[in-house]
Design an enzyme around this catalytic site. Structure first.
Site, short mmCIF file in Angstrom:
data_model
loop_
_atom_site.label_atom_id
_atom_site.label_comp_id
_atom_site.label_asym_id
_atom_site.label_seq_id
_atom_site.Cartn_x
_atom_site.Cartn_y
_atom_site.Cartn_z
N TYR A 52 1.73 5.46 -2.52
CA TYR A 52 1.97 6.88 -2.21
C TYR A 52 3.39 7.29 -2.57
CZ TYR A 52 -2.54 6.41 -0.18
OH TYR A 52 -3.87 6.14 -0.02
N HIS A 90 -9.31 0.80 -11.26
CA HIS A 90 -8.91 1.75 -10.21
C HIS A 90 -7.46 2.19 -10.37
CE1 HIS A 90 -7.92 3.29 -6.22
NE2 HIS A 90 -7.07 2.30 -6.05
N PHE A 91 -6.57 1.20 -10.54
CA PHE A 91 -5.17 1.65 -10.48
C PHE A 91 -4.67 2.24 -11.79
CE2 PHE A 91 -4.18 -3.09 -10.74
CZ PHE A 91 -3.48 -3.08 -11.93
N HIS A 92 -5.42 2.05 -12.88
CA HIS A 92 -5.02 2.80 -14.07
C HIS A 92 -5.43 4.26 -13.98
CE1 HIS A 92 -3.99 -1.13 -15.75
NE2 HIS A 92 -3.20 -0.45 -16.56
N HIS A 129 0.81 -1.21 0.00
CA HIS A 129 0.00 0.00 0.00
C HIS A 129 0.85 1.26 0.00
CE1 HIS A 129 -3.26 2.65 -0.14
NE2 HIS A 129 -2.61 3.35 0.75
N ARG A 171 -9.84 -10.17 -13.03
CA ARG A 171 -8.57 -9.62 -13.45
C ARG A 171 -7.58 -10.77 -13.62
NH1 ARG A 171 -5.68 -6.93 -8.10
NH2 ARG A 171 -4.08 -6.55 -9.64
N ARG A 172 -6.41 -10.47 -14.14
CA ARG A 172 -5.31 -11.44 -14.24
C ARG A 172 -5.70 -12.72 -14.93
NH1 ARG A 172 -4.34 -10.78 -7.93
NH2 ARG A 172 -2.71 -9.22 -7.92
#
Ligand code: HAS
Ligand code: CU
Length: 597
Positions: free
Chosen positions: A240, A387-389, A236, A450-451
């Site tokens: 950041y 989300h992470f794109h 996580h 996913r994956r």
């Protein structure tokens, strides 16, 4: 207005040529990784959407791992070390203590990357006994060749030494300026690195303590839950670590690009302190569905995660307020009319503003992820890559590219090859990502996993409330293609800039905050205090879960057979079972389908 400030100011390259060379090298490594990562990205995106299936699905995980590792480890972190070197030297206004040391950590990071990448690419050659098809979330029970873990370890050591370099520069500066506040950019670099030192404890123990010896054959077994938990201890906060350089650009460069000044230096400091405190004790929010971790611990991680929204919400306020200030300086008026007065023709500005806009959506999907109960709906679906794109793939990546349009000329003393291409590039990224991430989020809600290289699921109809899976697949593929084109335009534009004529004295000074460092409480600069509190929070959040995981599964596991062993009987079972279930599915579709549609 910014132009007027510039006349004749020396550039970073004029003032610190040796440091500029390191920054350039780091950024170049970052862009090479981006380019290679984009090639793997487009191959994999078109493959899993069934649009172009040129590769054998056997190689899907090699490609996915190469895409993930090159993008989120190499592209992001090489950019970070370049940007942080620039920001430290620029804001302290002094060179690094020893440039040979600076090159040393850069060299280590390069060697580490090459080792890891060679291990991953080995997956394409079945005859060679090297592979690392473990994805960028490289926890057990998937196992990579020792070269991969060794490379990662060396890479991380490189980042530790880089942090030490920036701390050394700050200590040297402090000797000469004992009573001054830490300049804002240096403050951001130092707090981010303290966060990184805490976060990497998890991954260092996982890699050096367990994964590497296990892949070397020194241990027969491993406790997968333990390495997963140690992975997410780091996994996580690393997000950041990608985001903070983008925030550094939003706080310290974007206001100037907007034609104005940062709204508040003290708020910016508070935000970075909050990230130092709260980034790490939340990793378990990636493990809500892991059996073996008590619900109470997950609840604590969820609560901490919700607090962690605060610094980003503060950022949204401060950064947009600074943009508004700039727009009004440029003659903008009205409740929203000021938006028109922003410098939309400047690719550096537009890229960062669009990145921020998309982050508002990415932050929203993050809030959904973070809720324990809603997480069950989206975990392991295509929603998560959606989300992470938006977050790392846009808030971070697009900000880095936009920032480069502004920074690169000051590192090289050459103009950007083409601003219009730059502008088109950031807009294409925005459009491509809007399509791709929208499709991913919606498909995730339909339950598309996913994956996986084989998402066709012949014979299985997803019940879509609107649109169809085929439509969303095409939307995803179109988005992915636009993103690839955008990356090529970016890399091409930067490469072509080396052919523009040399010139110096075109520095771009940054404007001062409206409310400066003097307005912020001195305690904010007490790095020892914040580091201490951050460590206490980590100990509180992780001691009991780790003790119970080790207690339950053993430090080195209990020698249970790995999961894939039972996969074969399961697949033999699956066919008769699904045949038996067919009448029930048909009935359900006939009765419920109409209602749901
Ligand atoms: Fe996340 C999964 C929760 C932020 C990256 N996240 C992931 C994964 C990645 C990732 C890579 O709780 C997948 C890992 C894997 O492979 O399994 N995430 C959050 C939360 C936040 C968050 C609560 N994530 C990020 C950032 C990332 C990132 C940042 C990369 C850089 N995430 C999760 C959870 C999961 C997860 C669960 C696990 C899911 C699962 O089940 O597997 C928050 O930090 C978000 C806060 C953000 C906001 C937005 C504020 C808006 C701003 C915009 C300002 C506007 C501007 C422009 C400047 C509240 C700051 C204005 C423009 C004008 C024109 C005016
Ligand atoms: Cu997270």
């Amino acid at each position: 207005m910014a132009e007027a400030l510039d006349a004749g100011a020396p550039t970073f390259a004029d003032r610190f040529p040796q440091e500029a060379a390191v920054v350039k090298a780091a950024l170049t490594s970052s862009f090479v990784a981006l380019f290679l990562g984009a090639i793997f990205g487009i191959v994999q995106g078109l493959h899993r959407t069934n649009v172009l299936r040129e590769i054998d699905s056997q190689y899907y995980y090699t490609i996915l791992t190469a895409h993930g590792v090159l993008m989120v480890v190499s592209f992001t972190i090489f950019f970070l070390v370049g940007l942080f070197t620039w920001a430290t030297v620029r804001s302290l206004d002094r060179p690094v203590v020893d440039i040979r040391y600076t090159w040393t950590w850069y060299g280590l990071m390069l060697v580490g990357t090459l080792m890891a990448v060679v291990a991953v690419l080995g997956g394409f050659f079945p005859s060679v006994d090297i592979s690392a098809d473990v994805l960028f979330t490289f926890y057990a029970p998937l196992q990579a060749h020792p070269l991969f873990y060794g490379g990662l370890a060396i890479f991380v050591i490189g980042t530790w030494l880089a942090g030490a370099d920036w701390f050394r520069a700050w200590w040297a500066w402090k000797q000469d300026n004992p009573d001054e506040r830490i300049p804002l950019q240096a403050f951001m670099v130092l707090t981010t690195m303290l966060m990184w030192y805490i976060a990497t404890i998890g991954i260092a123990i996982a890699v050096v303590g367990f994964l590497l010896p296990w892949s070397l054959g020194l241990f027969d077994n491993i406790n997968p839950l333990l390495t997963r938990t140690l992975f997410w201890f780091w996994g996580h906060p690393v997000v950041y670590f990608w985001l903070m350089p983008a925030y550094l650009l939003w706080y310290t460069v974007l206001p100037t690009l907007s034609g104005g000044r940062l709204f508040s230096d003290p708020l910016a400091r508070v935000v970075f302190v909050l990230f130092l405190l709260l980034s790490t004790p939340v990793g378990i929010h990636h493990q809500y569905v892991d059996p073996g971790i008590a619900e109470g611990f997950k609840m604590i991680a969820m609560t901490n995660t919700m607090f962690l929204l605060l610094p980003s919400l503060l950022t949204a306020f401060t950064v947009v307020a600074s943009m508004e200030h700039g727009a009004r300086q440029r003659g903008g008026t009205g409740l929203f009319g000021w938006l028109r007065a922003l410098p939309w023709r400047n690719p550096a500005f537009t890229g960062m503003a669009l990145a921020g806009l998309m982050f508002a959506a990415g932050g929203f999907s993050g809030m959904i992820n973070a809720g324990m109960n809603i997480n069950y709906l989206i975990h392991n679906t295509l929603w998560v890559p959606g989300h992470f794109h938006l977050t790392v793939g846009t808030a971070v990546a697009l900000t880095f590219m936009a920032g480069t349009y502004w920074l690169w000329p000051q590192l090289t003393n050459r103009q950007l090859y083409s601003r219009p291409i730059g502008l088109a590039q950031v807009v294409i990224w925005f459009v491509g990502m809007a399509l791709m991430s929208n499709a991913m989020h919606v498909m995730g809600l339909f339950g598309v996993p996913r994956r996986t290289a084989e998402p066709q699921y012949q014979g299985f109809d997803f019940l879509a409330s609107f649109g169809s899976i085929t439509e969303f697949r095409l939307q995803l593929a179109l988005g992915a293609t636009l993103l690839f084109i955008s990356t090529v335009l970016f890399v091409g534009n930067i490469a072509a800039s080396s052919g523009t004529p040399k010139r110096s004295g075109h520095g771009r000074p940054l404007s001062q905050p409206l409310s400066g460092a003097a307005d912020s409480p001195a305690v904010l600069d007490n790095l020892r205090l914040w580091f201490g509190i951050a460590m206490v929070l980590v100990v509180l959040a992780y001691t009991l879960p780790l003790v119970s995981i080790i207690d339950g599964g053993g430090l080195l596991g209990r020698g249970v057979e790995p999961v894939p062993v039972i996969a074969e009987p399961l697949t033999t079972l699956a066919e008769p079972l699904s045949a038996a279930a067919e009448p029930i599915t048909e009935w359900a579709k006939a009765t419920l389908g109409g209602v749901l549609r």
